[in-house]
Design a protein around this motif. Sequence first.
Motif, PDB file in Angstrom:
ATOM      1  N   ARG A  25       0.699  -1.528  -0.409  1.00  0.00           N
ATOM      2  CA  ARG A  25      -0.144  -0.065   0.086  1.00  0.00           C
ATOM      3  C   ARG A  25       1.309   1.526  -0.141  1.00  0.00           C
ATOM      4  O   ARG A  25       0.644   1.813   1.246  1.00  0.00           O
ATOM      5  CB  ARG A  25      -1.152   0.138   1.604  1.00  0.00           C
ATOM      6  CG  ARG A  25      -1.706  -1.366   0.933  1.00  0.00           C
ATOM      7  CD  ARG A  25      -3.069  -0.359   2.387  1.00  0.00           C
ATOM      8  NE  ARG A  25      -3.806   0.291   1.971  1.00  0.00           N
ATOM      9  CZ  ARG A  25      -4.054   1.418   2.545  1.00  0.00           C
ATOM     10  NH1 ARG A  25      -3.829   1.237   4.292  1.00  0.00           N
ATOM     11  NH2 ARG A  25      -5.001   2.322   2.651  1.00  0.00           N
ATOM     12  N   PRO A  26       1.254   1.308  -1.466  1.00  0.00           N
ATOM     13  CA  PRO A  26       2.536   2.160  -1.015  1.00  0.00           C
ATOM     14  C   PRO A  26       2.202   4.194  -1.448  1.00  0.00           C
ATOM     15  O   PRO A  26       2.558   5.260  -0.974  1.00  0.00           O
ATOM     16  CB  PRO A  26       3.309   2.315  -2.036  1.00  0.00           C
ATOM     17  CG  PRO A  26       2.439   1.657  -3.314  1.00  0.00           C
ATOM     18  CD  PRO A  26       1.642   0.423  -1.871  1.00  0.00           C
ATOM     19  N   GLU A  27       0.517   4.468  -1.607  1.00  0.00           N
ATOM     20  CA  GLU A  27       0.282   5.337  -1.687  1.00  0.00           C
ATOM     21  C   GLU A  27      -0.056   5.562   0.007  1.00  0.00           C
ATOM     22  O   GLU A  27      -0.839   6.903   0.299  1.00  0.00           O
ATOM     23  CB  GLU A  27      -1.059   5.514  -2.673  1.00  0.00           C
ATOM     24  CG  GLU A  27      -2.140   4.496  -1.924  1.00  0.00           C
ATOM     25  CD  GLU A  27      -1.874   3.263  -1.774  1.00  0.00           C
ATOM     26  OE1 GLU A  27      -3.002   2.318  -1.090  1.00  0.00           O
ATOM     27  OE2 GLU A  27      -0.962   2.393  -2.361  1.00  0.00           O
ATOM     28  N   ALA A  28      -0.536   4.784   1.064  1.00  0.00           N
ATOM     29  CA  ALA A  28      -0.842   5.053   2.553  1.00  0.00           C
ATOM     30  C   ALA A  28       0.558   5.095   3.004  1.00  0.00           C
ATOM     31  O   ALA A  28       0.474   4.122   4.357  1.00  0.00           O
ATOM     32  CB  ALA A  28      -2.018   4.284   2.568  1.00  0.00           C
ATOM     33  N   SER A  29       1.433   5.162   2.776  1.00  0.00           N
ATOM     34  CA  SER A  29       2.870   4.312   3.518  1.00  0.00           C
ATOM     35  C   SER A  29       3.008   3.131   3.510  1.00  0.00           C
ATOM     36  O   SER A  29       3.228   2.809   5.551  1.00  0.00           O
ATOM     37  CB  SER A  29       3.197   5.385   4.668  1.00  0.00           C
ATOM     38  OG  SER A  29       3.771   6.642   3.786  1.00  0.00           O
ATOM     39  N   ASN A  30       2.222   1.986   3.354  1.00  0.00           N
ATOM     40  CA  ASN A  30       1.730   0.542   4.036  1.00  0.00           C
ATOM     41  C   ASN A  30       1.315   0.798   5.065  1.00  0.00           C
ATOM     42  O   ASN A  30       1.250  -0.611   6.119  1.00  0.00           O
ATOM     43  CB  ASN A  30       3.015  -0.179   4.241  1.00  0.00           C
ATOM     44  CG  ASN A  30       3.769  -0.585   2.366  1.00  0.00           C
ATOM     45  OD1 ASN A  30       2.938  -0.633   1.286  1.00  0.00           O
ATOM     46  ND2 ASN A  30       5.243  -0.295   2.361  1.00  0.00           N
ATOM     47  N   GLY A  31       0.028   1.558   5.380  1.00  0.00           N
ATOM     48  CA  GLY A  31      -0.882   1.532   6.728  1.00  0.00           C
ATOM     49  C   GLY A  31      -1.054   0.846   7.029  1.00  0.00           C
ATOM     50  O   GLY A  31      -1.805   0.312   5.797  1.00  0.00           O
ATOM     51  N   LEU A  32      -1.452  -0.215   8.068  1.00  0.00           N
ATOM     52  CA  LEU A  32      -2.074  -0.972   8.322  1.00  0.00           C
ATOM     53  C   LEU A  32      -3.601  -1.127   8.023  1.00  0.00           C
ATOM     54  O   LEU A  32      -3.780  -0.399   9.243  1.00  0.00           O
ATOM     55  CB  LEU A  32      -1.334  -1.883   9.562  1.00  0.00           C
ATOM     56  CG  LEU A  32      -0.393  -1.695   9.393  1.00  0.00           C
ATOM     57  CD1 LEU A  32       0.419  -2.585  10.845  1.00  0.00           C
ATOM     58  CD2 LEU A  32       0.009  -2.780   8.460  1.00  0.00           C
ATOM     59  N   THR A  33      -4.364  -1.724   7.397  1.00  0.00           N
ATOM     60  CA  THR A  33      -5.452  -1.778   8.120  1.00  0.00           C
ATOM     61  C   THR A  33      -6.125  -3.227   8.069  1.00  0.00           C
ATOM     62  O   THR A  33      -5.271  -4.173   7.818  1.00  0.00           O
ATOM     63  CB  THR A  33      -5.900  -1.225   6.348  1.00  0.00           C
ATOM     64  OG1 THR A  33      -6.344  -2.667   5.546  1.00  0.00           O
ATOM     65  CG2 THR A  33      -5.952   0.214   6.039  1.00  0.00           C
ATOM     66  N   VAL A  34      -7.404  -3.159   8.717  1.00  0.00           N
ATOM     67  CA  VAL A  34      -8.033  -4.855   9.014  1.00  0.00           C
ATOM     68  C   VAL A  34      -7.517  -5.351   7.784  1.00  0.00           C
ATOM     69  O   VAL A  34      -6.908  -6.707   7.401  1.00  0.00           O
ATOM     70  CB  VAL A  34      -9.739  -5.052   9.162  1.00  0.00           C
ATOM     71  CG1 VAL A  34      -9.975  -6.412   8.315  1.00  0.00           C
ATOM     72  CG2 VAL A  34      -9.743  -4.423  10.269  1.00  0.00           C
ATOM     73  N   GLU A  35      -7.560  -5.356   6.028  1.00  0.00           N
ATOM     74  CA  GLU A  35      -7.463  -5.821   4.718  1.00  0.00           C
ATOM     75  C   GLU A  35      -6.040  -6.563   4.523  1.00  0.00           C
ATOM     76  O   GLU A  35      -5.865  -7.311   4.133  1.00  0.00           O
ATOM     77  CB  GLU A  35      -7.789  -4.828   3.536  1.00  0.00           C
ATOM     78  CG  GLU A  35      -7.584  -5.997   2.531  1.00  0.00           C
ATOM     79  CD  GLU A  35      -7.940  -4.212   1.439  1.00  0.00           C
ATOM     80  OE1 GLU A  35      -7.948  -5.471   0.023  1.00  0.00           O
ATOM     81  OE2 GLU A  35      -8.316  -3.126   0.962  1.00  0.00           O
ATOM     82  N   LEU A  36      -5.507  -5.232   5.277  1.00  0.00           N
ATOM     83  CA  LEU A  36      -3.821  -5.815   4.970  1.00  0.00           C
ATOM     84  C   LEU A  36      -2.871  -5.995   5.779  1.00  0.00           C
ATOM     85  O   LEU A  36      -2.479  -7.867   6.055  1.00  0.00           O
ATOM     86  CB  LEU A  36      -3.268  -4.632   5.324  1.00  0.00           C
ATOM     87  CG  LEU A  36      -0.924  -4.833   5.025  1.00  0.00           C
ATOM     88  CD1 LEU A  36      -0.326  -3.513   3.961  1.00  0.00           C
ATOM     89  CD2 LEU A  36      -0.754  -4.897   5.270  1.00  0.00           C
TER      90      LEU A  36
END
Length: 267
Positions: A25-36
């Motif tokens: 998720r480079p556009e979000a600095s690989n921010g962690l979400t449930v999906e990731l």
Amino acid sequence: MTTSIESPVILSTGEDGIARLRLNRPEASNGLTVELLKALHEAVLACHADPAVKIVLLSGEGRNFCAGGDVKTFESKGESLPEYLREATAWLQLATAALIQLRVPVVTAVQGYVAGGGGLGLVCASDFVIAARSAKFFSGAVRVGMAPDGGASVTLTQLVGLRQALRILLANPTLSAEEAAGIGLITEVVDDVELTARAEALAAELTALPPLALSATKRLVWSGVGQSVAERLAEEARTVSELSGTADSLEGLRAVIERRPPRFTGR
């Protein structure tokens, strides 16, 4: 086996015995979400199940390895944030525990920022961490009204000692790669342009060693702290969920998004 390039986590395995696992998720600095986090857990389990995997090489796409939890996603949840974070921390727990319990060593290559309980948790759960010289490390959880998770409240202390862990988690300093290496948070620092090559070379070196001995040694070392980590994961999740429902937590998230100093009220 290679997962879709559109997946939030890409897993690629080849004949060299190295499973390359990349946060995507480079556009979000690989921010962690449930999906990731779900995808990360699934990918680590796939490595568990594949007898051909000798080493896992973890990295992050883009400028930053992992900025921790995705603050924009968190802020958008409003009153449902505690419920969302209960699910997110549960998946983070599973993914972190799975990395620690992997029968093969985990080599992690980090660039840019490593932040939050999630980013630090993944680094602390790795067996080797190679960092680009320009990489930066900070916790940031307290800064947004949260608490560390991903097992970091245990693993970080084991790596750097009680005093340094308290400094990192409470005062939230930004550590350079050199300082992180100096206190034992990471294994090695290399010039930015050499990061990928050095991580790949280390992974290749490890594949040449006897796998049963590597696996047994990793298990012996981690078992010294493994039970404490497992016990602490549930307490971390409960604490993060409770804090996410406070006004200070919401203010902290908004302040990060709006790039301004937070105004905490103790509520």
